[in-house]
Motif scaffolding. Structure first.
Motif: not given
Length: 620
Positions: A420-434, A460-466, A485-489
């Protein structure tokens, strides 16, 4: 003339030797110093002639090791090595000298820090106290008070000199070191503790204690014959060890221990039954291994919209791993834009791409998926594996079900793992979506089913956000391996051939996994495609898209496509995920390829008419 070299080196674990170099080898020296736990000093020197200790003042020093060589006549040729400890530091010194001091070499080095200690765990035993506690433990054991008995056996083992559990955690070597020193009689206490652990279903500690008891028994009775009772207890220890290993699925090793126990006590009916169960599993594993060797490994690559799945597939296909892979990929919507983004790789020498469109793999395309898997496995004999790239709106449950509920697919292929590939910037928003009542949260299902999770776009995120992202993901799936990862590498070896998918784990997550079920998507989420045949102005497109994202980023989950740009012979690829947009130049348009711009929009309650009408001004 003097030629000399000097090497200084600092380490935290041990002292090092340093030797001076010279073109004339008539004099030479070597020194070595080490810290506590090693020999305190070592010296080596050579020269012409004999050396008498009383002739050399250096030899009177007692803090290190010395060796000297002198010329008999005048002592003009001298070799000296010296190693010593100074103020907690390690010091090595080497010195070589020729007649008249014409040729001189010097090496000198220090090692600072803690030093590397070979300190051995030293047992402290109170045997009378241990015997008292062991006797009390046996009484409690026979009364069925297992928890109380365990406390007494543990205290007895520790009073025999075996380290406490917290000591073993700090220094795993201390257990093995204690076993070398501890009384062989301790084996019986360890056996009783092992069987108590086993009865309490603590198979890990039971296995460890039984293993320790077996070592001590074999040492104790190496040169003398055990009594019948001792031999029976030894056989029982073998059974405990084998039965505990069986609980971990180590059936082959378990069979050796229980089989050996039966050689000693061939009439023990319970052990016979245990052995039969183990051998059934050994035979089953052998058959499964033979079957799996003939089945094609399949990796499902999933993740929410814009996570970086296609980028990951591109990376895997271009990496040097020596595998020939097939890709089954699909899209949410009628236009499979990813097949165009994969571009010239389609049907290349090392991969075969099978498109499955007009719906997500987990729903209407499922029939196409079964057909594609069977076709690939029966047509391409030289494939090493298959990748299934799902749409971002896919629930992986029915996709995984296919490999267990369709007989033909299960015969020719096996599910190797779900990535499963997760976008670190938006995954928490996706998980919380009603979601609407009864509708699946796809992002949550994708993470729950994952064997490996790629935390992508970490730049795209800080250490604290990660850290918050990791915590959020672990709250859904605490067992999956996470890779940043960055750019799925990522090294493909972490994703392919990992044999990670477990039906048992999935049944814990979703008890109805093996049952007929229906996936309900949120009906307010839809997709549509817009095509423009005339070339578009890139600058106008970027301004238009940025405005759209400012106003609709919360509802526009994903947009991507190909751009037929004015004034350029190349294709341009664009991606958006919520408010983030990327545009990059791709390969040139083919000679006979139809030139047009294709825009795909996926989101919630999108107004197609409004968006499409606003795009008319993009034409150059």
């Amino acid at each position: 003339k003097m030629e000399a070299s000097q090497d200084k080196k600092t380490k935290t674990d041990e002292g090092h030797s340093h030797k001076g170099e010279t073109s004339d080898k008539e004099g030479g020296g070597h020194g070595h110093g080490q810290k506590e736990g090693h020999t305190e000093g070592h010296g080596h020197g050579h020269g012409h002639g004999d050396h008498k200790e009383e002739d050399c003042d250096e030899c009177e020093k007692k803090d290190g090791g010395h060796a000297h060589g002198h010329d008999k006549k005048d002592g003009d040729s001298h070799g000296h090595g010296h190693g010593h400890k100074k103020d907690g530091d390690s010091h090595g010194h080497g010195h070589g000298q020729k007649k008249d001091g014409d040729s001189h070499s010097h090496g000198h080095g220090h090692a600072h820090g803690h030093g590397h200690s070979h300190h051995k765990y030293k047992i402290k035993a109170n045997v009378p106290k241990a015997n008292e506690q062991f006797t009390e433990g046996q009484k409690l054991f026979n009364m069925g008070r297992l928890a109380d008995a365990l406390r007494q056996f543990t205290a007895a083992v520790e009073n025999m000199g075996f380290p406490k559990q917290e000591e073993i955690r700090k220094d795993p070597n201390c257990a093995a070191q204690a076993l070398e020193q501890i009384s062989g009689a301790t084996w019986l206490i360890l056996y009783y503790r092992a069987i108590t652990f086993f009865k309490l279903s603590n198979f890990s500690d039971a296995s460890q204690d039984a293993g320790r008891a077996l070592k001590l028994f074999e040492r104790r009775f190496k040169d003398k014959k055990p009594s019948p009772e001792e031999l029976n207890n030894y056989a029982s220890t073998l059974w405990v060890r084998g039965s505990a290993l069986m609980e971990f699925g180590a059936y082959k090793e378990a069979s050796k221990h229980v089989g050996k126990a039966l050689e000693i006590c061939p009439n023990n009916q319970m052990w016979k039954e245990t052995y039969e169960i183990i051998m059934e599993q050994v035979d089953h594993q052998k058959k499964m291994a033979e079957r799996d060797s003939k089945r094609m490994p399949v990796t499902i690559i999933t993740g929410f919209l814009g996570a970086g799945k296609t980028t990951l597939v591109n990376h895997i296909l271009s990496a040097k791993h020596g595998k020939k892979l097939a890709v089954v990929e699909n899209e949410f919507g009628a236009e499979n834009i990813d097949s165009k983004l994969l571009g010239k790789r389609k049907e290349s020498a090392n991969e075969v791409i099978v498109e499955a469109s007009n719906g997500c793999v987990c729903c209407t395309v499922r029939g196409d998926l079964i057909e594609a898997i069977n076709k690939l496995c029966n047509t391409y004999n030289d494939l090493d594996g298959i990748l299934i790239e799902t749409t971002g709106m896919a629930d992986p449950t029915p996709v995984a079900q296919t490999f267990y509920m369709d007989r033909d697919v299960a015969t020719v292929s096996k599910l190797d793992g779900i990535v499963t590939v997760c976008n670190s910037k938006h995954i928490l928003q996706n998980l919380a979506e009603k979601k609407a009542d009864g509708a699946v949260n796809e992002a949550k299902q994708q993470i729950a089913f994952a064997d490996v999770i790629l935390l992508n776009k970490t730049d795209l995120v800080t250490k604290e956000e990660l850290a918050k992202v990791k915590a959020g993901i672990k709250s859904v799936n605490a067992t999956a391996k996470m890779i940043e990862t960055e750019r799925s590498k990522v090294d493909p070896s972490h994703l392919l051939g990992i044999n990670a998918f477990s039906v048992e784990r999935i049944l814990d997550v979703q008890p109805d996994f093996m049952d007929d079920r229906q996936t309900n998507h949120d009906e307010s989420v839809s997709s549509f495609v817009v095509r423009l045949k005339a070339p578009v102005d890139l600058e106008l497109f970027q301004e238009w898209m940025q405005e759209l994202l400012r106003n609709k980023s919360a509802d526009l989950y994903r947009s991507k496509g190909l751009l037929y740009a004015s004034g350029s012979e190349s294709k341009f690829v664009y991606h958006t995920v919520h408010e983030v947009m990327e545009i990059e130049e791709a390969e040139p348009w083919g000679k006979d390829e139809k030139k047009e711009s294709i825009f795909v929009f996926i989101g919630k309650d999108l107004n197609r008419t409004e968006i499409e009408s606003s795009m008319k001004d993009l034409v150059a």
